[in-house]
Design an enzyme around this catalytic site. Structure first.
Site, PDB file in Angstrom:
ATOM      1  N   ALA A  55       0.828  -1.207   0.000  1.00 58.95           N
ATOM      2  CA  ALA A  55       0.000   0.000   0.000  1.00 58.95           C
ATOM      3  C   ALA A  55       0.861   1.256   0.000  1.00 58.95           C
ATOM      4  O   ALA A  55       0.620   2.196  -0.766  1.00 58.95           O
ATOM      5  CB  ALA A  55      -0.945  -0.004   1.203  1.00 58.95           C
ATOM      6  N   ARG A 345     -10.830 -18.862   4.780  1.00 59.72           N
ATOM      7  CA  ARG A 345      -9.856 -19.064   5.845  1.00 59.72           C
ATOM      8  C   ARG A 345     -10.482 -19.240   7.220  1.00 59.72           C
ATOM      9  O   ARG A 345     -10.040 -20.072   8.014  1.00 59.72           O
ATOM     10  CB  ARG A 345      -8.866 -17.891   5.859  1.00 59.72           C
ATOM     11  CG  ARG A 345      -7.929 -17.914   4.674  1.00 59.72           C
ATOM     12  CD  ARG A 345      -7.068 -16.679   4.603  1.00 59.72           C
ATOM     13  NE  ARG A 345      -6.058 -16.816   3.547  1.00 59.72           N
ATOM     14  CZ  ARG A 345      -5.214 -15.864   3.207  1.00 59.72           C
ATOM     15  NH1 ARG A 345      -5.253 -14.695   3.831  1.00 59.72           N
ATOM     16  NH2 ARG A 345      -4.326 -16.067   2.247  1.00 59.72           N
TER      17      ARG A 345
END
Length: 517
Positions: A55, A345
């Protein structure tokens, strides 16, 4: 109880209660706010970026490309943080590689996949932004020098309805981080300082962010319980940001204090896939100046990690793009399968925890034959065997003996699994009809990895809008001069993130922050 929860005394000692009050806008927090009128800046830039992961570097590269002078501050001794050590897997809905291989995908399917994994509490406007801009982010990284495996079919990660994940050439996030950092540092007026820890925001009288306080020559100390509050190394410097500050400091998966406050089941010494500098300090400073918190206590565990190696390691690569696909996972106590190995997950981690909390030493085992491994990760097999996280056996009887699994039950489970693949109907809902009959082969060798969920991704953080502007809890409007992207933000992934969407989130909103500032 003493081993499972942090005491009130320790919470006070490390400022956790103070941080909570700051989120609520307590006056004590405002007493420490630094105002522009009280500061003499040492250096000035157009844009300051906190963090050098996906990012941060995407934001810095885009802002620098626009002609801005950019300073990137990285507290650790190397660039990239978690982004460098991950598997370089980048989920891109509707990408060209899918079209080349006849994979039908859409933005709607991608969003529904994310919502299913996130238990429906995702902030959909952020997912919609990713759908619109993910391909742009992919092209931007390629422009900056990143290279991807474009000659193979996209990888199929757990929780995704279709294969849509593109992987870097070197199967590591460093394949993106290195070219992005080089791109930024080559542009005039741009700098990247390592071992420089962000400490505070500097604001003006209107509450806008105009700079930061940081410490140069800082040395992270992993032996401390809370490096953010105890470590006093380095010399203080003041940096002015003429256009604004982009916070891209990552998550707090390695923060021994803060992660335990959110989930008391996580011991202070619990292993994590994160690098040791993944702490909450920068995020908490944003809360102190009014940033809106979102989903802070949703912490994702990686269900593909191994207790036989520290940190992220190579096991996640060998399970996600290997044993979890055509292979299966079994409860060693019974020899039976217990989950859909390609579920999201959270679903898989919860299934593993159910076993581990009943019998902490009974680590589940993933089993498969050589065909289980995607072509691009086969070079990693020797790494897994060399470091001991993966074992190889010639027969199922040897597998059973090694892990004390009931041999006959294990053989029945393998046969049942293969029968489900042939019929196209799996007992746990695994999408086996797309496997073209491939399962666990009748002859060895058999490859095995013990499984344990490790803290991996923190869903919560600052609330941002589609322009990556940080939203104020006091005004419900953007805080002037403050932008954020990546794991320090919250809302995008809801309760649990889909595999390979972190890279997408970080790069897309990092790029947007660099465009918006």
């Amino acid at each position: 109880m003493q081993n499972e929860t942090i005491s009130r005394r320790d919470a006070l000692k490390f400022g956790a209660v103070g941080a909570g009050l700051a989120i609520l806008g307590a006056s004590e927090a405002m007493a420490s706010t630094l105002f522009e009128k009280d500061v003499k800046f040492d250096e000035e830039y157009d844009v300051i970026v906190i963090g050098s992961g996906f990012a941060g570097l995407a934001a810095a590269a885009k802002a620098a490309e626009r002609g801005y002078q950019v300073l990137v501050l990285e507290k650790m001794g190397r660039v990239g943080g978690n982004s460098t050590i991950n598997g370089g897997a980048f989920a891109v809905p509707n990408n060209e590689l899918q079209k080349k291989h006849g994979v039908k995908d859409s933005g709607e399917i991608f969003i529904q996949d994310c919502l299913k994994a996130g238990l429906g509490i995702n902030h959909v406007e952020l997912l919609e932004t990713i759908v619109k801009r993910a391909n742009d982010a992919l092209e931007f990284t390629i422009k900056c020098g990143a290279k991807y495996q474009m000659d193979v079919k996209p990888a199929w990660f757990g929780g995704h309805s279709v294969p849509r994940t593109i992987t870097t050439d070197n199967m590591s996030g460093s394949g993106i981080i290195k070219p992005l950092s080089e791109f930024v540092e080559k542009l005039p007026g741009c700098k990247l300082y390592k071992r420089t820890k962000f400490d505070e925001f500097v604001i003006n009288n209107e509450g806008g962010v105009v700079g930061v306080v940081a410490r140069v020559d800082y040395r992270f100390d992993g032996k401390l319980l809370s490096d953010d509050t105890e470590n006093k190394t380095g010399q203080k410097k003041f940096y002015k940001a003429r256009k604004g500050v982009i916070l891209a400091s990552g998550g707090f998966g390695a923060d021994k204090v803060f992660r335990k406050l959110q989930d008391p089941r996580i011991r202070e010494d619990a292993d994590t896939t994160n690098h040791e500098g993944a702490t909450a300090g920068a995020m908490l400073k944003a809360f102190q100046i009014g940033a809106m918190p979102v989903h802070i206590d949703w912490i994702q565990f990686g269900p593909w990690a191994s207790p036989d190696e520290r940190g992220f390691g190579v096991a996640p690569l060998l399970t996600q793009q290997g044993l979890f696909k055509f292979g299966m996972a079994v409860d060693v106590r019974t020899g039976k399968r217990f989950m859909n190995e390609l579920a999201d997950r959270k679903t898989r981690a919860d299934a593993e925890f159910k076993i581990l909390r009943e019998a902490p030493a009974a680590y589940p085992v993933a089993i498969g034959t050589y065909n289980a491994f995607d072509e691009q990760i086969k070079p990693a097999i020797e790494k897994g065997l060399a470091n001991g996280c993966m074992k190889k056996y010639e027969t199922l009887d040897q597998v059973a003996a090694a892990y004390k699994i009931p041999a006959e039950e294990l053989k029945k489970s393998v046969a049942k699994y293969n029968e489900g693949i042939k019929s196209g109907m799996d007992e746990f809902g695994k999408p086996v009809k797309d496997f073209n009959g491939q399962g666990i082969e009748s002859k060895g060798p058999y490859y095995c990895i013990r499984l344990v969920p490790k803290p991996h991704h923190t869903m919560g953080g600052l609330k941002i809008n589609e322009k990556a502007q940080v939203i104020s809890a006091n005004t419900l409007k953007p805080i002037p001069g403050l932008f954020a992207a990546g794991e320090v933000t919250g809302g995008t992934h809801g309760a649990s993130r889909l595999g390979s969407v972190a890279v997408t989130d970080c790069l897309t909103f990092g790029m947007i922050a660099g465009e918006s500032i």
